[in-house]
Scaffold this motif. Sequence first.
Motif, short mmCIF file in Angstrom:
data_model
loop_
_atom_site.label_atom_id
_atom_site.label_comp_id
_atom_site.label_asym_id
_atom_site.label_seq_id
_atom_site.Cartn_x
_atom_site.Cartn_y
_atom_site.Cartn_z
N ASP A 108 -9.36 -4.18 -0.50
CA ASP A 108 -8.41 -5.12 -1.09
C ASP A 108 -7.95 -4.66 -2.48
OD1 ASP A 108 -8.50 -6.81 1.08
OD2 ASP A 108 -10.12 -8.04 0.27
N ALA A 109 -8.88 -4.06 -3.23
CA ALA A 109 -8.54 -3.57 -4.57
C ALA A 109 -7.57 -2.39 -4.49
CB ALA A 109 -9.80 -3.18 -5.33
N TRP A 110 -7.81 -1.47 -3.55
CA TRP A 110 -6.89 -0.34 -3.37
C TRP A 110 -5.49 -0.84 -3.00
CZ3 TRP A 110 -7.47 4.24 -5.20
CH2 TRP A 110 -8.72 4.84 -5.29
N ARG A 111 -5.46 -1.83 -2.13
CA ARG A 111 -4.16 -2.35 -1.69
C ARG A 111 -3.45 -3.06 -2.84
NH1 ARG A 111 -3.08 -6.63 3.32
NH2 ARG A 111 -0.85 -6.80 3.00
N GLU A 112 -4.20 -3.84 -3.62
CA GLU A 112 -3.60 -4.52 -4.77
C GLU A 112 -3.03 -3.51 -5.76
OE1 GLU A 112 -4.74 -7.82 -8.23
OE2 GLU A 112 -6.30 -7.05 -6.89
N ALA A 114 1.15 5.11 -5.84
CA ALA A 114 0.98 4.21 -4.70
C ALA A 114 0.59 4.99 -3.46
CB ALA A 114 2.27 3.43 -4.45
N ALA A 115 1.20 6.16 -3.27
CA ALA A 115 0.88 6.99 -2.11
C ALA A 115 -0.60 7.38 -2.11
CB ALA A 115 1.75 8.25 -2.12
N ASP A 119 6.53 4.16 4.17
CA ASP A 119 7.61 3.60 3.35
C ASP A 119 7.67 4.27 1.98
OD1 ASP A 119 8.45 1.81 5.28
OD2 ASP A 119 7.35 0.10 4.46
N VAL A 120 6.49 4.46 1.39
CA VAL A 120 6.42 5.08 0.06
C VAL A 120 6.92 6.53 0.11
CG1 VAL A 120 4.83 5.92 -1.72
CG2 VAL A 120 4.61 3.59 -0.86
N VAL A 145 3.88 0.13 -6.52
CA VAL A 145 5.18 0.05 -5.84
C VAL A 145 6.13 -0.85 -6.64
CG1 VAL A 145 6.37 -0.85 -3.80
CG2 VAL A 145 4.32 0.55 -3.52
N SER A 146 5.62 -1.97 -7.15
CA SER A 146 6.46 -2.88 -7.93
C SER A 146 7.00 -2.22 -9.20
CB SER A 146 5.68 -4.15 -8.29
OG SER A 146 4.69 -3.88 -9.28
N LEU A 147 6.27 -1.21 -9.69
CA LEU A 147 6.68 -0.49 -10.89
C LEU A 147 7.41 0.81 -10.56
CD1 LEU A 147 3.42 -0.91 -13.04
CD2 LEU A 147 5.55 -2.19 -13.26
#
Length: 302
Positions: A167-171, A185-186, A208-209, A177-179
């Motif tokens: 969950d931490a990796w995904r967060e 992110a990759a 996607d990334v 990605v938002s930045l």
Amino acid sequence: MVTKTEESQLNNLENQVDNGGGGAWEYLTLLRKLKLRRSDKVLKHGLSILNNPKIRSTLGADEWTLYEQVAVAAMDCQCLDVAKDCTKALQKRFPESKRVGRLEAMLLEAKGSWELAEKAYTSLLEDSPLDQVIHKRRVAMAKAQGNISGAIEWLNKYLEIFMADHDAWRELAEIYVSLQMYKQAAFCYEELILSQPTVPLYHLAYADVLYTLGGLENLQTAKKYYASTIDLTGGKNTRALFGVCLCTSAIAQLVKGKNKEDKEGSQVQSLAAKVLEKEYKQKAPDKLPQLTTALKSLTLAS
């Protein structure tokens, strides 16, 4: 992850409690077991038990578990007086408890006393450096203050210790990605795929990334991960099917004249286009003309 059976059981129990049918303690226990908050419900039904000495006395040691559960729910609901009372009761019963100390720090956080909360968390970590909850609270506190760079810093420090926390990796990936920090992110999605290779969501997000990053190598890899998403979902992921088409079109523009690439690309694009057309015919026939137009614009019409 909550199963459909557990969700059904919880909803039935919630309806029963809400309609005065009893079972409040069982409902609160199930919420803890499933690690769900539903703070407004916990606050309402938890207080109904705590404010009834006769019922509370039957709980035994679980009374203190309920005090903690209600305290956290009260913070979520900004009922800070209730949270303070619950925390005080716990502190009186367990004066040296680090767990209660954590609640006190969370209460400071809920009040917006960021500096005091940070000092409290720092002190607690000196005694318990592997306390995951405290590390996560620091991340949440940075995000609550709009300090995204701070949240990234705390998440990276957290993941140095707890590398298996998916969950931490995904967060962290979603923040990057938002930045528009796509390379970072990759890396996060690569870690997730290595640890959980059968989760299609990670393959799709990684693709996607890479597609966003662009360039021949990234596009070719993105196409592979869109394809693996299709495979893992039994060919039912529309976004991944479109991804294959988009990647194939972009790659074709970069490798014009290379017959092998053109041939392989045309086979995959044709298959993806046919699956998309079939899916749209079944589920959204009114949108089929738009799909056909879009595929033609990519020179992918079957």
